[in-house]
Design an enzyme around this catalytic site. Structure first.
Site, short mmCIF file in Angstrom:
data_model
loop_
_atom_site.label_atom_id
_atom_site.label_comp_id
_atom_site.label_asym_id
_atom_site.label_seq_id
_atom_site.Cartn_x
_atom_site.Cartn_y
_atom_site.Cartn_z
N LYS A 267 1.21 -1.13 -0.14
CA LYS A 267 -0.09 -0.07 0.04
C LYS A 267 1.02 1.30 0.11
O LYS A 267 1.87 1.36 0.97
CB LYS A 267 -0.99 -0.27 1.05
CG LYS A 267 -1.71 1.23 1.44
CD LYS A 267 -2.59 1.34 2.76
CE LYS A 267 -3.21 2.73 2.90
NZ LYS A 267 -4.12 2.84 4.11
N LYS A 279 -10.21 13.20 7.51
CA LYS A 279 -9.96 12.76 8.87
C LYS A 279 -10.16 14.00 9.74
O LYS A 279 -9.67 14.97 9.31
CB LYS A 279 -8.61 12.09 8.90
CG LYS A 279 -8.38 10.66 8.35
CD LYS A 279 -6.89 10.35 8.23
CE LYS A 279 -6.51 9.07 7.75
NZ LYS A 279 -7.23 7.89 8.36
N ASP A 290 1.45 6.65 5.28
CA ASP A 290 0.35 5.66 4.77
C ASP A 290 0.96 4.71 3.60
O ASP A 290 0.42 3.87 2.91
CB ASP A 290 -0.72 6.00 4.58
CG ASP A 290 -2.07 5.20 4.67
OD1 ASP A 290 -1.91 4.19 5.44
OD2 ASP A 290 -3.27 5.56 4.21
N ASP A 349 -12.14 7.30 3.14
CA ASP A 349 -10.75 7.00 4.13
C ASP A 349 -10.53 5.41 4.20
O ASP A 349 -9.50 5.19 4.63
CB ASP A 349 -11.32 7.60 5.55
CG ASP A 349 -9.98 7.79 6.13
OD1 ASP A 349 -8.81 7.63 5.64
OD2 ASP A 349 -9.97 7.99 7.41
N GLU A 351 -9.31 3.78 1.87
CA GLU A 351 -8.94 3.86 0.32
C GLU A 351 -7.75 2.70 0.11
O GLU A 351 -7.45 2.49 -1.11
CB GLU A 351 -8.08 5.14 0.19
CG GLU A 351 -6.72 5.43 0.57
CD GLU A 351 -6.63 5.44 2.22
OE1 GLU A 351 -7.66 5.40 2.89
OE2 GLU A 351 -5.50 5.22 2.66
N ARG A 353 -7.54 -0.37 0.81
CA ARG A 353 -7.97 -1.56 0.15
C ARG A 353 -8.22 -1.58 -1.29
O ARG A 353 -8.35 -2.32 -2.06
CB ARG A 353 -9.31 -1.95 1.02
CG ARG A 353 -10.41 -1.21 0.88
CD ARG A 353 -11.50 -1.36 2.17
NE ARG A 353 -11.01 -1.16 3.48
CZ ARG A 353 -11.60 -1.18 4.50
NH1 ARG A 353 -12.92 -1.80 4.45
NH2 ARG A 353 -11.03 -0.83 5.57
N1 BES Z 1 -4.44 4.55 6.69
C1 BES Z 1 -5.46 4.53 7.39
C2 BES Z 1 -5.19 3.49 8.75
C3 BES Z 1 -4.14 3.61 9.55
C4 BES Z 1 -4.71 4.58 10.97
C5 BES Z 1 -3.05 3.65 9.50
C6 BES Z 1 -3.65 4.75 11.95
C7 BES Z 1 -1.91 4.02 10.44
C8 BES Z 1 -2.41 4.45 11.70
C9 BES Z 1 -6.38 3.98 6.61
O1 BES Z 1 -6.46 4.30 5.33
C10 BES Z 1 -7.88 4.33 7.04
O2 BES Z 1 -8.24 5.38 7.35
N2 BES Z 1 -8.72 3.41 7.75
C11 BES Z 1 -9.95 3.46 8.17
C12 BES Z 1 -10.84 2.53 7.52
C13 BES Z 1 -12.40 2.80 7.87
C14 BES Z 1 -12.66 4.15 7.34
C15 BES Z 1 -13.35 1.52 7.48
C16 BES Z 1 -9.97 3.26 9.74
O3 BES Z 1 -9.00 2.51 10.21
O4 BES Z 1 -10.41 4.08 10.63
ZN ZN Z 2 -4.79 4.86 4.48
MN MN Z 3 -7.61 6.21 5.00
#
Ligand code: BES
Ligand code: ZN
Ligand code: MN
Length: 505
Positions: A267, A279, A290, A349, A351, A353
């Site tokens: 990723k 966010k 990321d 967010d 993204e 996946r």
């Molecule tokens: N990049 C984030 C996940 C993340 C969180 C990485 C903290 C490092 C530290 C990912 O893209 C994300 O935002 N995931 C969301 C998914 C949700 C919207 C289903 C999450 O984990 O809140």
């Molecule tokens: Zn992310």
């Molecule tokens: Mn995200």
């Protein structure tokens, strides 16, 4: 870059700025720490009273403890660094590799600003030497590209490993492995730490192209036009809000006698603002991290090439910047993915996946023996496992177990996680084949189940969610600095070594 030399010299006679020795906790009931094997000459210079001196200074031998002492006459180095090893091993036993790695890292960190240090830690065999060397080279790391040269201390310039045999094949190979692995981990850290205004999909692809060529890799880059032509709807959908467009990068290392092939998918969100599903403040300051999965994948492929492993290894870097704008994907949009499936984007967010799904589907076309993807995918995985271990999910229980074991061999903490089928229906969409979000509870597993839908028929696949360990915000410890950690690089290199031995679990 810190240089590494093997040396048979004694700890008392080698000219250096400091000599590093190990100190362990005393046995139960005994008072004070005990000096570890390797420190005999240094202890002799203290008239055999090094342990007593350390006790006077309050040292206990606990892991991570660093005590600096002025050297007595009789030592060529002016400074002694005693680093804690924790509990001493059973009679004649060796210290775990990870203990040595961390101790060497703590010492190297404390030696920032010095030119040369002699490491006289307990090294029994080539494996121990590799661990000490890795720890020292990783602990010496610092990221100063954006700071005034006079602002900080320069990293320790040279590490001499005492108690090793420079002409012995096993020791030479161990040193070579340590240098390749540590330097590539440090490369991954540099990529992660580079701010997102300078590291974006196009510049990441350029760095990968240049470094890849240097190491004899075949590099192929899909720019926006090529992504459109290829039908990469996931990567394009995530990247379309940013001023700087997305890229897909393939880096291939091949060995003429390889029997196994591995595809690694990373990723590479160079910045994750969340997109239109922005966010909240407090959640985006570290989101340059990321792309840690793509950095780990790239570093591991280069390390495999440097080591000449007998395996075919292909890295896929799915690069995009996730930004809100008038051209960004909206919650409610439907993307047609590379595999042909359609996805309703309910939350922009989620993204990672989406870009991974396209890259996994593309990687599947080459029918590798296994695919492993690496991603800072979910906050839920951080909640579940904390900051010091990654989660492993897979479509094959034996492969998941093999990866867990591989990570442990490499000195990385991880834990196997399930992909329970009952969570799949949460991603049902009234409009598309599936949605990019499902149940909030078990969010890390939901993300894994989403990815599983894009793995080619019959292909063994595992997913490493490194959202916890990829980026370290606290105080440095062991060989782990603040910022990018290089998480998963060692596990991927070890997996490639296993594949080269025909052992994929
Ligand atoms: N990049 C984030 C996940 C993340 C969180 C990485 C903290 C490092 C530290 C990912 O893209 C994300 O935002 N995931 C969301 C998914 C949700 C919207 C289903 C999450 O984990 O809140
Ligand atoms: Zn992310
Ligand atoms: Mn995200």
């Amino acid at each position: 870059m810190t240089a590494l030399t093997l040396s048979t010299a004694g700890a008392a006679t080698l000219r250096a700025d400091a000599v590093v020795v190990g100190v362990a906790k005393g046995a139960k009931g005994a008072k004070g720490p005990v000096v570890a094997v390797g420190a005999e000459a240094v202890d002799a210079a203290f008239d055999g009273k090094l342990a007593a001196v350390l006790e006077t200074l309050g040292a206990s031998g606990a892991e991570g403890e660093v005590t600096k002492l002025p050297a007595p006459s009789g030592l060529k180095a002016p400074l002694v660094i005693a680093v804690g090893l924790g509990a001493a091993p059973e009679e004649d036993g060796a210290y775990p590799a990870e203990t040595l790695r961390r101790a060497a890292g703590s010492a190297a960190r404390a030696l920032a600003g010095s030119k040369k240090a002699a490491f006289a830690l307990p090294v029994g065999d080539a494996g121990d030497a590799q661990a000490v060397a890795e720890g020292a080279l990783l602990g010496a790391y610092s990221f100063t590209a954006y700071q005034d040269a006079g602002n900080g201390k320069k990293p320790l310039a040279e590490v001499a490993l005492l108690g090793t045999k420079p002409r012995d094949k096993a020791f030479k190979e161990a040193a070579g492995r340590a240098v390749a692995v540590a330097e590539e981990m440090n490369r991954a850290r540099d990529l992660v730490n580079t701010p997102p205004n300078d590291l974006y999909p196009e510049s990441f692809a350029a760095v990968a192209t240049a470094a890849g060529k240097e190491h004899g890799l075949k590099v192929q880059v899909w720019d926006e036009k090529a992504l459109v032509k290829g039908g990469f709807g996931g990567i394009l959908g995530v990247g379309q809000g940013a001023a700087r467009g997305p890229r897909l990068v393939k880096v291939a290392y091949t060995h003429p006698e390889a029997e196994k092939s591995l595809a690694l998918v990373g990723k590479g969100i160079t910045y994750d603002s969340g997109g239109i599903s922005l966010k909240p403040a407090g959640h985006n300051e570290t989101m340059k991290c990321d792309m840690s999965g793509a950095a780990a994948v790239f570093a591991a492929v280069v390390a495999a090439a440097r080591l000449g492993l007998r395996v075919n290894l292909t890295g896929w870097l799915a690069l995009a910047e996730n930004m809100p704008s008038g051209t960004a994907t909206r919650p409610g949009d439907v993307l047609r993915m590379y595999s042909g499936k359609t996805v309703e984007v309910l939350n922009t967010d989620a993204e990672g996946r989406l870009v991974l799904a396209d890259a996994i589907a593309k990687a599947s076309e080459e029918s590798p023996d296994a695919i492993v993807d690496v991603a800072t995918l979910t906050g839920a995985m951080v909640l579940a496992l904390g900051h010091r271990r990654f989660g492993i999910m897979a479509n094959d229980d034996a492969f998941r177990a093999a990866l867990h074991e591989t990570a442990e061999e490499a000195g990385e903490d991880s834990w196997p996680m399930p992909l329970p089928g009952d969570l799949r229906k949460g991603m049902d969409s009234p409009t598309a084949d599936l949605a990019n979000m499902g149940d909030r509870m078990g969010g890390g597993l939901v993300a894994g189940l989403f990815l599983k839908e894009f793995v080619g028929e019959g292909i063994t696949w595992a997913h490493l969610d490194i959202a916890g360990p990829a980026f370290h915000e606290g105080a440095p410890f062991g060989y782990t600095p603040k910022g990018g950690t290089g998480s998963a690089v060692r596990t991927l290199v070890r997996l490639a070594e296993r594949a080269a031995d025909g052992d994929l679990g």
